[in-house]
Design an enzyme around this catalytic site. Structure first.
Site, PDB file in Angstrom:
ATOM      1  N   HIS A  39     -11.970   4.467 -14.182  1.00  0.00           N
ATOM      2  CA  HIS A  39     -11.700   3.454 -12.835  1.00  0.00           C
ATOM      3  C   HIS A  39     -10.999   1.876 -13.128  1.00  0.00           C
ATOM      4  O   HIS A  39     -11.167   1.127 -13.984  1.00  0.00           O
ATOM      5  CB  HIS A  39     -12.261   2.684 -12.027  1.00  0.00           C
ATOM      6  CG  HIS A  39     -12.681   2.097 -11.292  1.00  0.00           C
ATOM      7  ND1 HIS A  39     -12.244   2.436  -9.613  1.00  0.00           N
ATOM      8  CD2 HIS A  39     -10.694   1.675 -10.469  1.00  0.00           C
ATOM      9  CE1 HIS A  39     -12.041   2.076  -8.508  1.00  0.00           C
ATOM     10  NE2 HIS A  39     -11.145   0.913  -9.421  1.00  0.00           N
TER      11      HIS A  39
ATOM     12  N   ARG B 192      -8.919   5.460  -4.139  1.00  0.00           N
ATOM     13  CA  ARG B 192     -10.472   5.673  -4.173  1.00  0.00           C
ATOM     14  C   ARG B 192     -10.925   6.926  -3.728  1.00  0.00           C
ATOM     15  O   ARG B 192     -10.470   8.053  -3.894  1.00  0.00           O
ATOM     16  CB  ARG B 192     -10.859   5.075  -2.587  1.00  0.00           C
ATOM     17  CG  ARG B 192     -11.515   3.482  -2.732  1.00  0.00           C
ATOM     18  CD  ARG B 192     -12.109   2.556  -4.005  1.00  0.00           C
ATOM     19  NE  ARG B 192     -11.980   1.062  -3.828  1.00  0.00           N
ATOM     20  CZ  ARG B 192     -11.104   0.280  -4.726  1.00  0.00           C
ATOM     21  NH1 ARG B 192     -10.236   1.237  -5.725  1.00  0.00           N
ATOM     22  NH2 ARG B 192     -11.050  -0.662  -4.395  1.00  0.00           N
TER      23      ARG B 192
ATOM     24  N   ARG C 154       1.681  -1.599  -0.944  1.00  0.00           N
ATOM     25  CA  ARG C 154       1.599  -2.421  -2.227  1.00  0.00           C
ATOM     26  C   ARG C 154       2.231  -1.653  -3.413  1.00  0.00           C
ATOM     27  O   ARG C 154       3.352  -1.852  -3.768  1.00  0.00           O
ATOM     28  CB  ARG C 154       1.429  -3.704  -1.906  1.00  0.00           C
ATOM     29  CG  ARG C 154       1.144  -5.070  -1.726  1.00  0.00           C
ATOM     30  CD  ARG C 154      -0.025  -6.296  -1.963  1.00  0.00           C
ATOM     31  NE  ARG C 154      -0.216  -7.750  -1.197  1.00  0.00           N
ATOM     32  CZ  ARG C 154      -0.479  -7.241  -0.317  1.00  0.00           C
ATOM     33  NH1 ARG C 154      -1.483  -6.795  -0.169  1.00  0.00           N
ATOM     34  NH2 ARG C 154      -0.958  -8.625   0.230  1.00  0.00           N
ATOM     35  N   ILE C 155       0.981  -1.393  -2.927  1.00  0.00           N
ATOM     36  CA  ILE C 155       0.742   0.100  -4.848  1.00  0.00           C
ATOM     37  C   ILE C 155       1.820   0.953  -4.570  1.00  0.00           C
ATOM     38  O   ILE C 155       2.524   1.177  -5.442  1.00  0.00           O
ATOM     39  CB  ILE C 155      -0.804  -0.274  -5.305  1.00  0.00           C
ATOM     40  CG1 ILE C 155      -1.634  -1.383  -5.856  1.00  0.00           C
ATOM     41  CG2 ILE C 155      -0.298   0.705  -6.467  1.00  0.00           C
ATOM     42  CD1 ILE C 155      -3.104  -1.090  -5.833  1.00  0.00           C
TER      43      ILE C 155
ATOM     44  N   THR D 261      -5.292   6.757  -7.786  1.00  0.00           N
ATOM     45  CA  THR D 261      -5.673   5.905  -8.483  1.00  0.00           C
ATOM     46  C   THR D 261      -5.930   4.399  -6.779  1.00  0.00           C
ATOM     47  O   THR D 261      -6.209   3.575  -7.296  1.00  0.00           O
ATOM     48  CB  THR D 261      -4.627   5.069  -9.012  1.00  0.00           C
ATOM     49  OG1 THR D 261      -3.269   5.085  -8.065  1.00  0.00           O
ATOM     50  CG2 THR D 261      -4.212   5.574 -10.415  1.00  0.00           C
TER      51      THR D 261
ATOM     52  N   GLU E 209     -18.697   6.705  -9.218  1.00  0.00           N
ATOM     53  CA  GLU E 209     -18.748   6.347 -10.261  1.00  0.00           C
ATOM     54  C   GLU E 209     -19.487   5.773 -10.802  1.00  0.00           C
ATOM     55  O   GLU E 209     -20.092   4.740 -10.538  1.00  0.00           O
ATOM     56  CB  GLU E 209     -17.630   5.116 -10.116  1.00  0.00           C
ATOM     57  CG  GLU E 209     -16.057   6.030  -9.825  1.00  0.00           C
ATOM     58  CD  GLU E 209     -14.967   4.857  -9.358  1.00  0.00           C
ATOM     59  OE1 GLU E 209     -14.689   3.435  -9.834  1.00  0.00           O
ATOM     60  OE2 GLU E 209     -13.917   4.917  -9.261  1.00  0.00           O
TER      61      GLU E 209
HETATM   62  C1  DGY Z   1      -8.793  -3.228  -6.648  1.00  0.00           C
HETATM   63  O1  DGY Z   1      -8.330  -3.696  -6.493  1.00  0.00           O
HETATM   64  O2  DGY Z   1      -9.276  -2.210  -5.516  1.00  0.00           O
HETATM   65  C2  DGY Z   1      -9.025  -1.993  -7.643  1.00  0.00           C
HETATM   66  O3  DGY Z   1      -9.780  -0.956  -7.664  1.00  0.00           O
HETATM   67  C3  DGY Z   1     -10.252  -2.554  -8.601  1.00  0.00           C
HETATM   68  O4  DGY Z   1      -9.631  -3.143 -10.104  1.00  0.00           O
END
Ligand code: DGY
Length: 307
Positions: free
Chosen positions: A273, A225, A157-158, A223, A254
């Protein structure tokens, strides 16, 4: 009705739905997460648990929560949860998909642009009074338009949302999926953006070998992990200048301790984050997590299961 423990204060008012349904809700009041022992104490009578990615759900926590039926993770990722252990207890695990896609893709692109155009350094020069005049050769950065971006986890999705943004910037997109040749894409890409889930297979997928395969002068954006990247290898690639820059919203751990060697690397931007940190995305995440809790407490299938 059931006891529900919520491990952090949350944006939006959806938690009220749990109380309306008669559940007793306890919200951890601290700004910092509960210590694992505090969390274990808190879940002794809990049937519903809302976790964020800082709460490790392991066997010890599950043993401390004999009545637990459902965990609503306030994230799309669920690498903080031992899924085998929850499955063995038939505890349902839910996540918050879709509602954070655009916010996270926007942030990935913001990091890409900030690193390419050296925004942190340039802004700091203005604030520090070091900027004296229009500079013909100051803060020269990298082009974005027309460049190639490898999107690792490109079918997700992202990743797909980042691809749409990249296409709007006239970039050539290489979507790298699980079965694609990562190193081949790295050799061609001016930018690499990471969106794969963190699993035992993807941990340190960007290691010294992958970084060596990367096109000289490439920019890495993460963005996803922190564990996707071998940070010692990343520090070396930045010190040697092989990578032009790295822009990270996520690290392992983190936060990084202030003396972590990675933080001493040049051309590095690290954020705390904040991928999903818009008011709207976070309020919608709360709503989805509550829907998962309500379903799990009723013994219904979760509307947004982890898998
Ligand atoms: C996720 O949704 O996995 C993000 O890293 C936290 O917002």
């Amino acid at each position: 009705m059931a006891d529900v423990f919520v491990a952090r204060r949350l944006e939006g008012d959806a938690l009220g739905k749990l109380e309306e349904a008669g559940h007793a809700v306890t919200v951890w009041p601290g700004n910092l997460p509960p210590h694992p022992t505090e969390l274990r104490d808190a879940v002794a009578d809990t049937e519903g648990l809302l976790t964020t990615l800082t709460e490790r759900v392991d066997q010890a926590l599950l043993d401390a929560a004999p009545r637990l039926k459902v965990i609503a993770n306030y994230a799309i990722g669920f690498d903080n949860i031992d899924m085998d252990a929850t499955a063995a207890r038939s505890i349902a695990v839910g996540v918050t998909p879709d509602v954070l896609t655009d916010a996270t893709a926007d942030l990935a692109f913001a990091l890409l642009l900030a690193a390419a155009r050296r925004l942190p350094e340039a802004a700091a020069a203005v604030k520090d009074g070091r900027w004296r005049t229009f500079e013909t050769q100051g803060w020269l950065g990298a082009d974005v338009a027309g460049q190639t971006i490898a999107i690792v986890g490109g079918a997700g999705r992202i990743g797909s949302a980042v691809a749409r943004r990249a296409e709007g910037f006239d970039m050539k997109v290489l979507a790298v999926g699980r079965d694609d040749d990562l190193h081949q894409a790295l050799q061609q890409a001016d930018f690499v953006s990471l969106h794969a889930p963190l699993t035992p297979q993807t941990r340190h997928m960007i290691d010294a070998t992958a970084l060596a395969a990367t096109k000289p002068g490439a920019i890495l954006v993460n963005t996803g992990r922190g564990g996707l990247v071998d940070q010692a290898a990343l520090a070396n690639a930045l010190h040697s200048g092989h990578l032009q820059a790295a822009a990270l919203d996520v690290t392992d751990p983190e936060p990084l301790p202030p003396d972590d060697p990675l933080l001493a690397a040049p051309n590095l931007l690290v954020l705390p984050h904040i991928g999903s940190a818009t008011h709207t995305a976070r309020a919608k995440m709360t709503a989805l997590a509550v829907d998962n809790l309500l379903a799990g407490l009723d013994g219904r299938p979760l509307p947004h299961p982890a898998k």
